[in-house]
Write an enzyme that holds these catalytic residues in place. Structure first.
Site, PDB file in Angstrom:
ATOM      1  N   GLU A 136       0.887 -16.205  -2.380  1.00  0.00           N
ATOM      2  CA  GLU A 136       1.040 -15.067  -3.286  1.00  0.00           C
ATOM      3  C   GLU A 136       1.579 -15.553  -4.626  1.00  0.00           C
ATOM      4  O   GLU A 136       2.483 -16.384  -4.677  1.00  0.00           O
ATOM      5  CB  GLU A 136       2.001 -14.045  -2.658  1.00  0.00           C
TER       6      GLU A 136
ATOM      7  N   CYS B 277     -10.350  -3.250  -3.161  1.00  0.00           N
ATOM      8  CA  CYS B 277     -10.195  -1.889  -3.680  1.00  0.00           C
ATOM      9  C   CYS B 277     -11.215  -1.612  -4.784  1.00  0.00           C
ATOM     10  O   CYS B 277     -11.316  -0.491  -5.270  1.00  0.00           O
ATOM     11  CB  CYS B 277      -8.779  -1.664  -4.199  1.00  0.00           C
TER      12      CYS B 277
ATOM     13  N   GLN C  59       0.846  -1.193   0.000  1.00  0.00           N
ATOM     14  CA  GLN C  59       0.000   0.000   0.000  1.00  0.00           C
ATOM     15  C   GLN C  59       0.885   1.248   0.000  1.00  0.00           C
ATOM     16  O   GLN C  59       1.772   1.382   0.837  1.00  0.00           O
ATOM     17  CB  GLN C  59      -0.907   0.012   1.235  1.00  0.00           C
TER      18      GLN C  59
ATOM     19  N   GLU D 260     -10.906   1.910   0.143  1.00  0.00           N
ATOM     20  CA  GLU D 260     -10.696   0.480   0.341  1.00  0.00           C
ATOM     21  C   GLU D 260     -11.811  -0.003   1.267  1.00  0.00           C
ATOM     22  O   GLU D 260     -12.099   0.643   2.283  1.00  0.00           O
ATOM     23  CB  GLU D 260      -9.331   0.259   1.000  1.00  0.00           C
TER      24      GLU D 260
ATOM     25  N   ASN E 107      -7.132 -10.574   0.284  1.00  0.00           N
ATOM     26  CA  ASN E 107      -6.793  -9.237  -0.202  1.00  0.00           C
ATOM     27  C   ASN E 107      -6.392  -9.306  -1.678  1.00  0.00           C
ATOM     28  O   ASN E 107      -5.245  -9.035  -2.043  1.00  0.00           O
ATOM     29  CB  ASN E 107      -5.655  -8.662   0.639  1.00  0.00           C
TER      30      ASN E 107
END
Length: 257
Positions: free
Chosen positions: A134, A212, A84, A250, A184
């Site tokens: 990830e 987002c 971020q 967000e 996320n």
């Protein structure tokens, strides 16, 4: 950190290096000095965006990584890794996430789309352990480095696509009595296969979804699937303004069964 994407056209390597030298000089000695960069990368890329695997980065000047401070923790960030950009607001965001997750020392945290390991590392002192997944390999390398940097010994990070890794990972967490998932994803949301695996895991009674772009069709379909297939219900929605002077926020959403 700045990354200059440069279409190589039909240039020979020598010509590309000349262009890279011009860019370095612009930021080192020319008008670009006002940017006060700590890191400058050059990436010959034939598309709108390329990963490091598709088109390697060249460091033109400065440090190879950014180092950010967030809630008392340090995070090293490489060019391909998500972090971020508004760190002051991100500290608020992640505190909201962890408060809504209601983690305990018995909790195993499943950190889906973990980036540089931020959520797992911030939660490390509050949970039994954390596992992050990830797809960007450089971000996983950063996450592992950040875990060592912050002495978070109870966290683990796995590289790969969430839709391929999460179903197997959940089966391996079968003995964990309390699993909390933090999701996320990027703007396009999660693959339906990931949501299906989460819905089938009965130890997951609570999950937190950070978005987002919560109104994108795929993200909305994630919510519908969680509620219809997983019998989750939406309990809380907290907007956090990471983008001042814009219409974007967000959204942090907590779901419970």
């Amino acid at each position: 950190m700045a990354i200059v994407l440069f279409h190589p056209q039909s240039m020979a390597q020598e010509k590309l290096e000349e262009e890279a030298d011009k860019i370095r000089d612009f930021f080192l000695h020319g008008p670009g000095t006002r940017c006060n960069l700590s890191s400058l990368y050059f990436q010959p890329c034939r598309h709108t965006r390329c990963t490091a695997d598709q088109a390697p980065y060249s460091l033109l000047l400065g440090d190879s990584h950014l180092t950010e401070k967030l809630s008392g923790f340090s995070f090293c960030i490489s060019p391909d890794s998500f972090f971020q950009v508004n760190t002051a607001a991100a500290s608020v965001l992640y505190e909201v996430v962890l408060n809504l997750a209601h983690v305990t020392p018995r909790t195993t945290l499943l950190d889906v789309c973990c980036g540089t390991g931020t959520v797992s590392i911030l939660a490390s002192s509050r949970v039994r352990g954390a596992v992050g997944v990830e797809s960007v390999h450089s971000a996983v390398a950063d996450a592992k480095h950040n875990a060592v940097l912050n002495k978070a010994s109870n966290v683990e990070f796995i590289p790969g696509l969430a839709e391929k890794k999460i179903p197997k990972l959940i089966s391996e967490l079968g003995l964990a009595s309390d699993i909390v998932a933090v999701l996320n994803p990027g703007r396009s949301g999660l693959h339906a296969r990931v949501v299906k695996a989460l819905c089938r895991c009965h130890q997951i009674r609570r999950l937190v979804y950070v978005s987002c772009k919560a109104d994108s069709p795929n993200t909305v379909s994630n919510f519908i699937q969680l509620c219809s297939e997983g019998k989750f219900s939406l309990r809380d929605v907290v907007p956090v303004d990471l983008f001042p002077h814009t219409m974007h926020t967000e959204l942090v959403m907590s779901f419970r069964r």
